[in-house]
Design a protein around this motif. Structure first.
Motif, PDB file in Angstrom:
ATOM      1  N   ASN A  49      -1.233  13.343 -32.722  1.00 12.85           N
ATOM      2  CA  ASN A  49      -2.335  13.861 -33.535  1.00 12.85           C
ATOM      3  C   ASN A  49      -3.633  13.092 -33.352  1.00 12.85           C
ATOM      4  OD1 ASN A  49      -0.750  15.904 -34.830  1.00 12.85           O
ATOM      5  ND2 ASN A  49       0.175  14.312 -36.082  1.00 12.85           N
ATOM      6  N   SER A  50      -3.729  12.285 -32.318  1.00 14.40           N
ATOM      7  CA  SER A  50      -4.975  11.582 -32.017  1.00 14.40           C
ATOM      8  C   SER A  50      -5.103  11.460 -30.507  1.00 14.40           C
ATOM      9  CB  SER A  50      -4.992  10.197 -32.673  1.00 14.40           C
ATOM     10  OG  SER A  50      -3.865   9.440 -32.277  1.00 14.40           O
ATOM     11  N   ALA A  51      -6.289  11.766 -30.018  1.00 11.93           N
ATOM     12  CA  ALA A  51      -6.527  11.775 -28.567  1.00 11.93           C
ATOM     13  C   ALA A  51      -6.999  10.404 -28.095  1.00 11.93           C
ATOM     14  CB  ALA A  51      -7.566  12.837 -28.215  1.00 11.93           C
ATOM     15  N   PRO A  52      -6.527   9.946 -26.948  1.00 13.82           N
ATOM     16  CA  PRO A  52      -6.986   8.653 -26.418  1.00 13.82           C
ATOM     17  C   PRO A  52      -8.421   8.738 -25.904  1.00 13.82           C
ATOM     18  CG  PRO A  52      -5.535   9.729 -24.846  1.00 13.82           C
ATOM     19  CD  PRO A  52      -5.514  10.579 -26.079  1.00 13.82           C
ATOM     20  N   HIS A  53      -9.097   7.589 -25.896  1.00  6.38           N
ATOM     21  CA  HIS A  53     -10.431   7.474 -25.302  1.00  6.38           C
ATOM     22  C   HIS A  53     -10.304   6.654 -24.013  1.00  6.38           C
ATOM     23  CE1 HIS A  53     -12.753   9.206 -28.579  1.00  6.38           C
ATOM     24  NE2 HIS A  53     -12.076   8.468 -29.442  1.00  6.38           N
ATOM     25  N   SER A  54     -11.015   7.040 -23.013  1.00  7.82           N
ATOM     26  CA  SER A  54     -10.915   6.348 -21.713  1.00  7.82           C
ATOM     27  C   SER A  54     -11.517   4.952 -21.758  1.00  7.82           C
ATOM     28  CB  SER A  54     -11.614   7.178 -20.629  1.00  7.82           C
ATOM     29  OG  SER A  54     -12.985   7.358 -20.958  1.00  7.82           O
ATOM     30  N   THR A  55     -12.350   4.656 -22.764  1.00 15.50           N
ATOM     31  CA  THR A  55     -13.063   3.374 -22.800  1.00 15.50           C
ATOM     32  C   THR A  55     -12.440   2.358 -23.756  1.00 15.50           C
ATOM     33  OG1 THR A  55     -14.540   4.266 -24.495  1.00 15.50           O
ATOM     34  CG2 THR A  55     -15.245   4.479 -22.200  1.00 15.50           C
ATOM     35  N   LEU A  56     -11.226   2.600 -24.229  1.00 19.79           N
ATOM     36  CA  LEU A  56     -10.629   1.720 -25.232  1.00 19.79           C
ATOM     37  C   LEU A  56     -10.033   0.447 -24.642  1.00 19.79           C
ATOM     38  CD1 LEU A  56      -8.829   4.206 -27.659  1.00 19.79           C
ATOM     39  CD2 LEU A  56     -11.118   3.231 -27.816  1.00 19.79           C
ATOM     40  N   ASN A  57      -9.627   0.466 -23.405  1.00 20.97           N
ATOM     41  CA  ASN A  57      -8.966  -0.699 -22.816  1.00 20.97           C
ATOM     42  C   ASN A  57      -9.927  -1.881 -22.692  1.00 20.97           C
ATOM     43  OD1 ASN A  57      -6.555   0.679 -22.610  1.00 20.97           O
ATOM     44  ND2 ASN A  57      -6.894   1.295 -20.483  1.00 20.97           N
ATOM     45  N   ASN A  58      -9.396  -3.092 -22.907  1.00 15.42           N
ATOM     46  CA  ASN A  58     -10.158  -4.337 -22.799  1.00 15.42           C
ATOM     47  C   ASN A  58     -11.337  -4.401 -23.762  1.00 15.42           C
ATOM     48  OD1 ASN A  58      -8.756  -5.619 -20.466  1.00 15.42           O
ATOM     49  ND2 ASN A  58      -9.491  -3.786 -19.405  1.00 15.42           N
ATOM     50  N   LEU A  59     -11.262  -3.649 -24.849  1.00 16.59           N
ATOM     51  CA  LEU A  59     -12.380  -3.606 -25.793  1.00 16.59           C
ATOM     52  C   LEU A  59     -12.040  -4.291 -27.112  1.00 16.59           C
ATOM     53  CD1 LEU A  59     -15.252  -2.460 -26.194  1.00 16.59           C
ATOM     54  CD2 LEU A  59     -14.197  -0.389 -27.143  1.00 16.59           C
ATOM     55  N   PHE A  60     -10.777  -4.214 -27.536  1.00 13.96           N
ATOM     56  CA  PHE A  60     -10.393  -4.710 -28.850  1.00 13.96           C
ATOM     57  C   PHE A  60      -9.551  -5.981 -28.733  1.00 13.96           C
ATOM     58  CE2 PHE A  60     -11.058  -0.151 -29.286  1.00 13.96           C
ATOM     59  CZ  PHE A  60     -11.957  -0.118 -30.345  1.00 13.96           C
ATOM     60  N   ASN A  61      -9.577  -6.759 -29.823  1.00 15.69           N
ATOM     61  CA  ASN A  61      -8.775  -7.984 -29.894  1.00 15.69           C
ATOM     62  C   ASN A  61      -7.502  -7.808 -30.710  1.00 15.69           C
ATOM     63  OD1 ASN A  61     -11.935  -8.926 -30.272  1.00 15.69           O
ATOM     64  ND2 ASN A  61     -10.849 -10.053 -28.692  1.00 15.69           N
TER      65      ASN A  61
END
Length: 388
Positions: free
Chosen positions: A169-181
């Motif tokens: 029920n939630s679509a991935p974003h292509s820019t999420l990798n290496n962005l969050f801690n």
């Protein structure tokens, strides 16, 4: 020869400095001098300053020769002395910036201490506090590339990814990798795990639970209907063998918030059917009936996964039966046998069910996490972890 002498001098200097630190720490620990500027970390007797200092002296040589000049590196000793320092209420507040309100729903930012006994955390939605914030919380459904921070990211700042929707029920974003801690989701392998509800031990000891009055057999409130869902298919089969009171927008019988509590508590059984099946995806569809005194019939991840979070005798799992017809027969038996039905309430003598404060609880626990854990962490492949 000159280099060997310099090295020996450096080692002696290191030992001298370490001993001075140790003696000062021991003096402060045991004699408690009334000097406000001398602030050593609180160390328990079982892990006393003298023991830490001795272990520090056993560490490898921390001296360096730079241009034949002795440089003493006592950072390792200082770190060892401070690693046991506990978080106290007198520490400066940890600031967590809520970059966007989850689903646009605002909540009270000042309730971390009163609701969860979390102190020293300050929540804010003021984006001008970006440079001062120790953490920034991002809700997945509201992430937009044109609405992300544009200022340089402070090195000490942690970005927390929040998502309570299942992968289906939630679509991935292509820019999420290496962005969050850090991650804050319903999953048990998240950095900050926030389930949809909890089972907690009762305060004040065990008490007898009074089952609410029941005038309905099996109920289900559903507003998101799709014939492709496993829950819809199971319902159609089950409904052939027992009568099910169905409510919700999908059947043109909406239930208001005011009527919801009375309706669910009046049902002997409630169909806690998840709209998608994923590990740990156990939502308010389970915890609300538990809280309101109704026995949930669950369809979702395997029973083993449920029992990691709630007592095994608190619910009925559809997988325990070979067919919807067999489940229907079991529910009829429980409806006619009060003694057997009451067995699903024995856990309530010692425990109580509660629901999660959506958004607020994620923010409070995320703030508490970054306040307590200062280590570096990065989620390099978020998409594979969550959707893989």
């Amino acid at each position: 020869m000159e280099l060997q002498i310099s090295s020996r001098v450096c080692q002696n200097l290191l030992i001298t400095v370490a001993l001075l630190i140790c003696f000062s720490g021991i003096f402060y620990t045991y004699y408690q001098p009334n000097i406000t500027w001398l602030k050593w970390p609180t160390v328990s007797r079982s892990n006393s300053c003298s023991e830490i200092c001795i272990s520090a002296l056993k560490m490898p040589n921390q001296t360096e020769m730079v241009n034949n000049t002795c440089v003493v590196n006592i950072i390792s000793i200082r770190n060892l002395l401070t690693q046991t320092e506990a978080v106290t209420q007198t520490d400066p507040d940890t600031i967590l910036l809520i970059w966007m309100w989850p689903f646009g729903a605002k909540f009270d930012l000042g309730r971390c201490s009163s609701l969860f006994n979390i102190h020293g955390c300050r929540l804010t939605d003021n984006r001008s506090q970006f440079n001062n914030s120790h953490g920034v919380l991002f809700h997945h459904r509201n992430i937009r590339e044109d609405d992300m921070p544009t200022l340089p990211r402070p090195l000490f700042q942690k970005w927390i990814w929040m998502n309570m929707e299942s992968p289906s029920n939630s679509a991935p974003h292509s820019t999420l990798n290496n962005l969050f801690n850090l991650t804050a989701t319903y999953r048990q392998d998240s950095d900050i795990m926030v389930p949809y509800g909890r089972i907690s031990e009762k305060t004040g000891g065990s008490t007898t639970y009074k089952i609410p009055h029941k005038n309905k057999f099996v109920c289900w409130i559903v507003s998101n209907w799709s014939s492709k869902y496993k829950r819809s298919q199971y319902y159609e089969n089950l409904n052939q063998h027992i009568s099910i009171e169905t409510y919700g927008h999908s059947v043109s019988r909406p239930v208001s918030k005011k009527d919801y509590l009375d309706l669910v508590s009046s049902c002997k059984f409630y169909l806690s059917f998840e709209n998608s099946i994923h590990k740990d995806y156990i939502t308010e569809k389970l915890y609300n009936p538990l809280k309101l005194g109704t026995v949930p019939v669950v369809l979702g991840p395997p029973r083993k996964n449920y029992e990691e979070l709630i007592p095994g005798n608190a619910f009925i799992h559809v997988d325990d039966f070979s067919s919807p017809k067999e489940l229907a027969e079991h529910l009829k038996l429980l409806d006619q046998n009060e003694s057997l039905y009451r067995q699903y309430f024995t856990w309530r003598e010692h425990f109580v069910a509660s629901s999660t404060y959506f958004g607020l609880e994620h923010a409070c626990w995320a703030c508490d996490h970054i306040r307590r854990y200062k280590n570096y962490r990065v989620v390099r492949d978020l998409n594979s972890w969550y959707w893989g």
